[in-house]
Enzyme design. Sequence first.
Site, PDB file in Angstrom:
ATOM      1  CE  LYS A   1     -18.810  -2.371   7.078  1.00 45.57           C
ATOM      2  NZ  LYS A   1     -19.331  -1.667   8.463  1.00 45.57           N
TER       3      LYS A   1
HETATM    4  C1  LIG Z   1     -18.400  -0.883   9.464  1.00 39.48           C
HETATM    5  C2  LIG Z   1     -16.735  -0.624   9.883  1.00 39.48           C
HETATM    6  C3  LIG Z   1     -16.047  -0.688  11.105  1.00 39.48           C
HETATM    7  C4  LIG Z   1     -16.988  -1.267  12.193  1.00 39.48           C
HETATM    8  O1  LIG Z   1     -17.412  -2.540  11.996  1.00 39.48           O
HETATM    9  P1  LIG Z   1     -18.638  -2.985  13.371  1.00 39.48           P
HETATM   10  O2  LIG Z   1     -18.988  -4.424  12.886  1.00 39.48           O
HETATM   11  O3  LIG Z   1     -19.844  -2.182  12.991  1.00 39.48           O
HETATM   12  O4  LIG Z   1     -17.957  -2.809  14.637  1.00 39.48           O
HETATM   13  C5  LIG Z   1     -14.765  -0.083  11.265  1.00 39.48           C
HETATM   14  N1  LIG Z   1     -14.251   0.200  10.135  1.00 39.48           N
HETATM   15  C6  LIG Z   1     -14.783   0.712   8.939  1.00 39.48           C
HETATM   16  C7  LIG Z   1     -14.216   1.230   7.903  1.00 39.48           C
HETATM   17  C8  LIG Z   1     -16.101   0.020   8.741  1.00 39.48           C
HETATM   18  O5  LIG Z   1     -16.877   0.404   7.540  1.00 39.48           O
END
Ligand SMILES: *Cc1c(COP(=O)(O)O)cnc(C)c1O
Length: 377
Positions: A181
């Site tokens: 992210k």
């Molecule tokens: C990355 C992501 C998640 C999960 O986040 P984590 O920190 O990896 O648990 C959930 N929903 C979306 C749309 C994502 O892109």
Amino acid sequence: MIKFNNPVFTEHSEKYVADAFAQKHVSGDGKYTKLCHEYMKNKLGCHEALLVHSGTAALEIAAILADLHEGDEVIMPSYTFCSTANAFVLQGAVPVFVDIRADTLNLDENKIEAAITSKTKAIVPVHYAGVACEMDAIKAIAAKHNLLVIEDAAQAYDAFYKGKSLGTLGDMGCFSFHETKNIMAGEGGLFVTNNAKLAERAEIVREKGTNRSKFFRGQVDKYTWVDKGSSYLPSDIVAAYLYSILEIADNIQAKRRKIWQRYYEAFAGAETAEKIRRPIIPAECSNNAHMFYLLFNNLPTRTAFISYLKKYDVAAPFHYIPLHSAPAGKKFCRTPYEMPITDRVSETLVRLPLYYDLSEQEQNRVIDICMEFMEKL
Ligand SMILES: *Cc1c(COP(=O)(O)O)cnc(C)c1O
């Protein structure tokens, strides 16, 4: 080799992690967690922001707070990560899939009402690529049918809808700080809400169902088990790393936007020639440059494109296998209608390398290889 993603470390990353050790407070809610909470409350302009160990954990807290009963339904896109659905499945609820819009690839607000039943309890808009869902329409539908709105803002740090931070528009919002992210802690996440009642319960759910946080603030004289919950706190070591990234968040965002814009301009001609389609960002939405994707006209062309880039050592992954076609999606979820746009996007979308220290030279190389491929189309 040009990777798809590269995690960010700053001069302060190790220093703050070492300081977390020096504080002799490496469990949750130490100095750095508090700094991150303050930063995020300011940044988002929200009542409560709680650091958790993942975006998945933030979604699980939201699902617990939704007070769902066996068989209750939650509306969401099928074009998303499995955690969006899993969080609600764990509470005995049934995710109900609605197709996405062809322009933003977000939940199609015009198709939501047809999927609402007497069992529907919540709508979960996922802000794909950090571009906002049509929140005014979604909130109006939710108000009309008395539903909660839980935003999956995992990709939506520094992203806005009509000037307001994503994640703070619904009843609850869930961010991710996974290393893929924009803002990362390796693994990490954030639960946010503007509702004081939900905030009070969220704090308890996050602390194994105990009122431990109130105890530390001196609001109760002993702490005990008072509600459902689990262990959702990250260690302060994780928060120390996250805080080092938040310090340079504006630089990260400026750099990512610059890279995104160069891709966008480079592929203008290919879009005019109808070889690909570039992302579409409606006027009421901002662009946080989480992702740059291209949409090809069909699956064989996309497959050829990915192998072509791979030959030149450039990683360009596709994205979600729709949840409605995944084994667990078929088992635990309901798909009331066909999902033609979800199916098509899943087969034709490809993401290009985009990260903080992607050099101009590397980006030029990616663009040149892409152009070479497209010229032959
Ligand atoms: C990355 C992501 C998640 C999960 O986040 P984590 O920190 O990896 O648990 C959930 N929903 C979306 C749309 C994502 O892109």
